[in-house]
Design a protein around this motif. Structure first.
Motif, mmCIF file in Angstrom:
data_model
loop_
_atom_site.group_PDB
_atom_site.id
_atom_site.type_symbol
_atom_site.label_atom_id
_atom_site.label_comp_id
_atom_site.label_asym_id
_atom_site.label_seq_id
_atom_site.Cartn_x
_atom_site.Cartn_y
_atom_site.Cartn_z
ATOM 1 N N ALA A 105 0.822 -1.217 0.000
ATOM 2 C CA ALA A 105 0.000 0.000 0.000
ATOM 3 C C ALA A 105 0.846 1.252 0.000
ATOM 4 C CB ALA A 105 -0.923 -0.007 1.217
ATOM 5 N N GLU A 106 1.991 1.223 0.723
ATOM 6 C CA GLU A 106 2.797 2.433 0.821
ATOM 7 C C GLU A 106 3.444 2.806 -0.501
ATOM 8 O OE1 GLU A 106 5.161 -1.129 2.413
ATOM 9 O OE2 GLU A 106 3.167 -0.242 2.679
ATOM 10 N N TYR A 116 -7.911 -3.840 -5.293
ATOM 11 C CA TYR A 116 -9.025 -4.173 -4.419
ATOM 12 C C TYR A 116 -9.518 -5.602 -4.602
ATOM 13 C CZ TYR A 116 -9.310 0.864 -3.719
ATOM 14 O OH TYR A 116 -9.024 2.160 -3.420
ATOM 15 N N GLU A 176 -10.562 1.416 1.652
ATOM 16 C CA GLU A 176 -9.322 1.066 2.343
ATOM 17 C C GLU A 176 -9.538 -0.136 3.254
ATOM 18 O OE1 GLU A 176 -6.181 2.172 2.092
ATOM 19 O OE2 GLU A 176 -6.892 3.277 0.353
ATOM 20 N N GLU A 177 -10.662 -0.152 3.937
ATOM 21 C CA GLU A 177 -10.980 -1.296 4.785
ATOM 22 C C GLU A 177 -11.168 -2.554 3.947
ATOM 23 O OE1 GLU A 177 -11.540 -3.594 8.003
ATOM 24 O OE2 GLU A 177 -10.917 -1.482 8.010
ATOM 25 N N ARG A 196 -9.754 -3.170 1.053
ATOM 26 C CA ARG A 196 -8.448 -3.609 0.580
ATOM 27 C C ARG A 196 -7.683 -4.342 1.670
ATOM 28 N NH1 ARG A 196 -3.623 -1.480 1.000
ATOM 29 N NH2 ARG A 196 -4.443 0.456 1.868
ATOM 30 N N ARG A 197 -7.743 -3.815 2.901
ATOM 31 C CA ARG A 197 -7.044 -4.480 4.003
ATOM 32 C C ARG A 197 -7.625 -5.864 4.277
ATOM 33 N NH1 ARG A 197 -6.770 0.887 6.174
ATOM 34 N NH2 ARG A 197 -8.778 0.581 7.208
ATOM 35 N N SER A 198 -8.961 -5.978 4.200
ATOM 36 C CA SER A 198 -9.577 -7.288 4.432
ATOM 37 C C SER A 198 -9.209 -8.269 3.324
ATOM 38 C CB SER A 198 -11.100 -7.139 4.522
ATOM 39 O OG SER A 198 -11.646 -6.727 3.279
ATOM 40 N N HIS A 199 -9.085 -7.764 2.085
ATOM 41 C CA HIS A 199 -8.667 -8.629 0.986
ATOM 42 C C HIS A 199 -7.241 -9.125 1.191
ATOM 43 C CE1 HIS A 199 -11.749 -7.492 -2.373
ATOM 44 N NE2 HIS A 199 -12.306 -7.990 -1.285
ATOM 45 N N GLN A 200 -6.370 -8.208 1.627
ATOM 46 C CA GLN A 200 -4.983 -8.601 1.847
ATOM 47 C C GLN A 200 -4.865 -9.627 2.970
ATOM 48 O OE1 GLN A 200 -2.974 -4.852 2.500
ATOM 49 N NE2 GLN A 200 -2.384 -4.692 0.343
ATOM 50 N N SER A 201 -5.629 -9.419 4.056
ATOM 51 C CA SER A 201 -5.569 -10.365 5.165
ATOM 52 C C SER A 201 -6.142 -11.717 4.759
ATOM 53 C CB SER A 201 -6.331 -9.813 6.372
ATOM 54 O OG SER A 201 -7.691 -9.598 6.049
ATOM 55 N N ASN A 216 -3.487 -13.433 2.682
ATOM 56 C CA ASN A 216 -2.403 -13.893 3.537
ATOM 57 C C ASN A 216 -2.797 -15.140 4.314
ATOM 58 O OD1 ASN A 216 -0.779 -11.778 2.736
ATOM 59 N ND2 ASN A 216 -1.400 -10.435 4.432
#
Length: 504
Positions: free
Chosen positions: A10-11, A249, A483-484, A486-491, A494
């Protein structure tokens, strides 16, 4: 060399100034060529190629329609494209550019035959419109694959709009300066003698329609060759300087939305419908202003010796005002910034009623401000609509090209209808190519096309925009929700990777 990035952290989605500039420069050649065609193609067909206004209207309308029809077709095939080492969108832009250059050159070539000349220009104008669409659809959609940050995308869009307006300026300035000699005749004085002679009403020094090597035809081919070189330079900079990122996303397991289903969902999405309806009217008004401005200056306002400088004034004003509009919409909101589009209306009406050189330059300056707003806003607001749609349809991907291709389809089709009607109006009122002074009916038609018609279209478009539902507050809420997501997709991904490692 630029490539494609997948699964970027993300950064790393913050864009450098160099990337924004390369992205912006990549789209400029389309605007250079589009500007030259918008301001000069109609008068070229009428006064250099000696095509009747009716046939010119057919060329303009069918050409625009072919580009419009290509939009959903391009969107369909691009949405089906697979990811490559250089991305999913970049291969389309690279492949179509050489053919675009060839078709553009022959669009300004005067063939030695006369009887089939309409078919010649119709063929190459349709090819040019279709090929520029194959470039513009993936290029526009590329905005969504540069960054997930709305501010970064808005910033990239502002860079793009500034460079596209600069490209429009370069196109009009290059074309105007190179071909000005083809339309300025020393036989046509600003004020005709009291005893009007037949020579005032008949062609004084325009080219023999059967001579492809006449000086007037040559200058247009020179201009076409120069702009073709700009195309090649732009695509090289875009390819070397821009990295296309995969959908940030979407899960790897998400499937692309089928094109027909996606198109149906797009047409039912309220914010998109209102945005498209508003700006197709506004873009038609701007297109009418561009295509008839040179004719108006030449035949209705006795400014035939100043038209190229007035065009440059419009575009310089538009180019330098893009940063102002970007700051304005960030502070006051995008819907509020749309009011600036209406600034051109009273000044254009004044020019039509009181043709005056000083007033003409004032009108050109204010029109540039309005045109800049009309160019920046839709492409700044469309990503917000796509984000809103993404939030409502979180498990689909590939819909970006559907939004962008269908938007360009509607704006091109409406512009084609407007251009066709305006050229047909000149035919109906008796426009005669090459003569120094047109009839009063033609002059009245040009005044209506420059003043009344754009004013009505702009006011109607701004009225529809009042009902556009996405506000600055809702944009912030959408950003947080995505953003939330995207974070849930990444988690989730993983966790899936961890399970696979454990099973192994």
């Amino acid at each position: 060399m630029a490539g494609a990035a997948k699964d970027t952290p993300a950064e790393e989605y913050r864009l450098s100034i160099c990337s924004k500039l390369c992205y912006a420069i990549g789209g400029a050649p389309n605007q250079v060529a589009g500007s030259a065609a918008a301001f000069f193609l109609q008068i070229y067909l009428l006064d250099i190629a000696h095509i009747t206004p009716f046939h010119a209207s057919l060329v303009l309308f069918i050409g625009k329609a072919s580009g419009a029809v290509t939009d959903p077709v391009a969107g369909f095939f691009i949405s089906k494209s697979r990811w490559t080492k250089i991305g999913r969108l970049m291969p389309w832009m690279l492949a179509c550019t050489p053919f675009t250059v060839v078709s553009y050159f022959f669009m300004w070539y005067l063939p030695p035959f006369v009887s089939g000349r309409v078919a010649w220009y119709l063929t190459f104008y349709c090819l040019f419109q279709a090929l520029t669409t194959l470039f513009q659809v993936p290029y526009s959609a590329l905005t969504m694959f540069l960054s997930t940050d709305q501010k970064e995308r808005d910033s990239a869009t502002a860079y793009r709009m500034a460079m596209e307006v600069l490209g429009t300026l370069i196109g009009a300035a290059l074309q105007g300066q190179i071909v000005a000699s083809a339309h300025v005749s020393h036989h046509c004085t600003v004020n005709p003698p009291g005893n009007t002679t037949d020579s005032w009403h008949h062609p004084p020094s325009f080219p023999d329609p059967s001579d492809p090597l006449s000086p007037q035809a040559k200058v247009y081919m020179i201009a076409a060759g120069v702009i073709g070189g700009v195309y090649l330079l732009g695509i090289v900079i875009l390819f070397l300087g821009v990295r296309e990122k995969d959908d940030p996303y979407a899960l790897n397991s998400d499937r692309a939305i089928p094109f027909c289903k996606g198109l149906g969902l797009t047409m039912k999405h309220g914010p998109y419908v209102k945005l498209t309806a508003s700006f197709l009217l506004i873009s038609t008004a701007v297109q009418l202003e561009q295509s008839n401005f040179v004719l108006f200056c030449t035949h209705a306002a006795d400014l035939r010796n100043h038209f190229q400088y007035l065009v440059v004034t419009i575009l310089v004003s538009a180019a330098v005002s893009i940063p102002f509009w970007q700051k304005f919409l960030q502070r006051f909101g995008k819907k509020c910034a749309a009011c600036g589009i209406s600034w051109m209306i009273p000044f254009a009406v004044m020019l039509v009623t009181i043709p005056n050189l000083i007033l003409a330059y004032l009108v050109a300056f204010v029109s540039g401000l309005s045109i800049a707003a009309s160019l920046l806003l839709p492409w700044s607001m469309l990503p917000d609509v796509v984000d809103n749609f993404r939030l409502q349809n979180p498990h689909g991907k590939g819909h970006e090209t559907i939004f962008y291709s269908s938007y360009v389809f509607f704006t091109k089709m409406s512009a084609g209808i407007g251009l066709g009607i305006s050229a047909a109006g000149l035919e109906f009122t008796g426009y005669k190519p090459g003569i120094c002074r047109q009839s009063n009916d033609v002059i009245l038609t040009l005044k209506i096309l420059i003043g009344a018609v754009p004013a009505v279209l702009i006011l109607a478009g701004l009225f529809i925009l009042l009902f556009y539902p996405i506000t600055e507050q809702s944009r912030k809420e959408t950003k947080l929700a995505l953003e939330e997501l995207r974070r849930s997709h990444q988690s989730t991904e993983n966790l899936d990777d961890h399970k696979e490692d454990t099973s192994v």
